[in-house]
Scaffold this active site. Structure first.
Site, PDB file in Angstrom:
ATOM      1  N   ASP A   8      30.214  23.326   5.563  1.00  0.00           N
ATOM      2  CA  ASP A   8      31.536  23.264   4.961  1.00  0.00           C
ATOM      3  C   ASP A   8      32.351  22.250   5.770  1.00  0.00           C
ATOM      4  OD1 ASP A   8      33.820  24.061   3.434  1.00  0.00           O
ATOM      5  OD2 ASP A   8      34.419  25.334   5.138  1.00  0.00           O
ATOM      6  N   ASP A  10      36.467  21.992   6.019  1.00  0.00           N
ATOM      7  CA  ASP A  10      37.668  22.541   6.668  1.00  0.00           C
ATOM      8  C   ASP A  10      37.348  23.874   7.350  1.00  0.00           C
ATOM      9  OD1 ASP A  10      39.702  20.545   5.719  1.00  0.00           O
ATOM     10  OD2 ASP A  10      38.923  21.227   3.790  1.00  0.00           O
ATOM     11  N   THR A  50      32.020  20.533   0.254  1.00  0.00           N
ATOM     12  CA  THR A  50      33.402  20.971   0.445  1.00  0.00           C
ATOM     13  C   THR A  50      34.154  21.149  -0.867  1.00  0.00           C
ATOM     14  OG1 THR A  50      35.483  20.390   1.534  1.00  0.00           O
ATOM     15  CG2 THR A  50      34.080  18.544   0.882  1.00  0.00           C
ATOM     16  N   ALA A  53      40.142  21.797  -3.753  1.00  0.00           N
ATOM     17  CA  ALA A  53      41.034  22.118  -4.866  1.00  0.00           C
ATOM     18  C   ALA A  53      42.412  21.496  -4.688  1.00  0.00           C
ATOM     19  CB  ALA A  53      41.159  23.632  -5.017  1.00  0.00           C
ATOM     20  N   LYS A 109      32.097  26.192  -4.849  1.00  0.00           N
ATOM     21  CA  LYS A 109      31.636  27.403  -4.169  1.00  0.00           C
ATOM     22  C   LYS A 109      32.518  28.588  -4.580  1.00  0.00           C
ATOM     23  CE  LYS A 109      32.143  25.035  -0.337  1.00  0.00           C
ATOM     24  NZ  LYS A 109      32.251  24.644   1.100  1.00  0.00           N
TER      25      LYS A 109
HETATM   26 MG   LIG Z   1      36.325  26.107   5.059  1.00  0.00          MG
END
Ligand SMILES: [Mg+2]
Length: 178
Positions: A8, A10, A50, A53, A109
């Site tokens: 991932d 962030d 990642t 949004a 995800k």
């Molecule tokens: Mg994250």
């Protein structure tokens, strides 16, 4: 077929300050670089998957995301880390201000689409691969994709059932790679 280390972004690559999209807010996580170099030395191929949004929400554009990504990849390369693929999902079914991003996606995800795409591009052996995420949805996506090992990088949340391991930092992940 190679082992993959799927990441991932962030909260895993960089500190999660919510919707990071500029270089000045992009702080690499402690101990990240030596851990990724170690993973490469062990034969893992690296990919970033990642959800973004913030693009659907109108906080930043895909162009801004990829501009930051090119900078990030340059910094990683300067540290001796090669990322084989970066997959980004800009969609959000409810919060999008752009019609083209306003639906769910197989890439978002906890759906497994980005991980399956990374596996196809990098010829990854998913049962021998490992996912590092800081949210349960990262780990759910990994399970759905058939990734063998899930690592929950989170200092505060309780260990979810979908996690094989929980760690509080990259210094602990190094030990799980062998
Ligand atoms: Mg994250």
């Amino acid at each position: 077929m190679e082992r993959g280390l799927l990441l991932d972004r962030d909260g895993v690559i960089n500190v999660d300050y919510d919707y990071v999209h500029t270089i000045d807010k992009f702080d690499f996580m402690p101990h990240l670089f030596p851990a990724l170099r170690r993973a490469q030395d062990l034969g893992y191929r690296l990919a970033i998957v990642t959800n973004q949004a913030g693009i659907a929400r109108g906080y930043y554009t895909e162009d801004q995301f990829w501009h930051l990504t090119r900078w990030m990849l340059g910094r990683l390369a300067a540290e001796g880390v090669q990322i084989g693929a970066v997959l980004c999902c800009p969609h959000h079914a409810e919060k999008s201000i752009h019609p083209r991003y306003g639906h769910d996606s197989f890439w978002r995800k906890p759906n497994p689409g980005m991980m399956l795409e990374a596996a196809a591009r990098l010829q990854l052996d998913l049962p021998r691969s490992l996912l590092v995420g800081d949210r349960v949805t990262d780990l759910q996506a990994a399970r759905a994709a058939g990734i063998g090992t899930t690592v929950f990088l989170n200092e505060t949340a309780p260990k979810p059932a979908v996690a094989d391991y929980q760690v509080t930092g990259w210094d602990q992940i190094i030990k799980l790679l062998g």
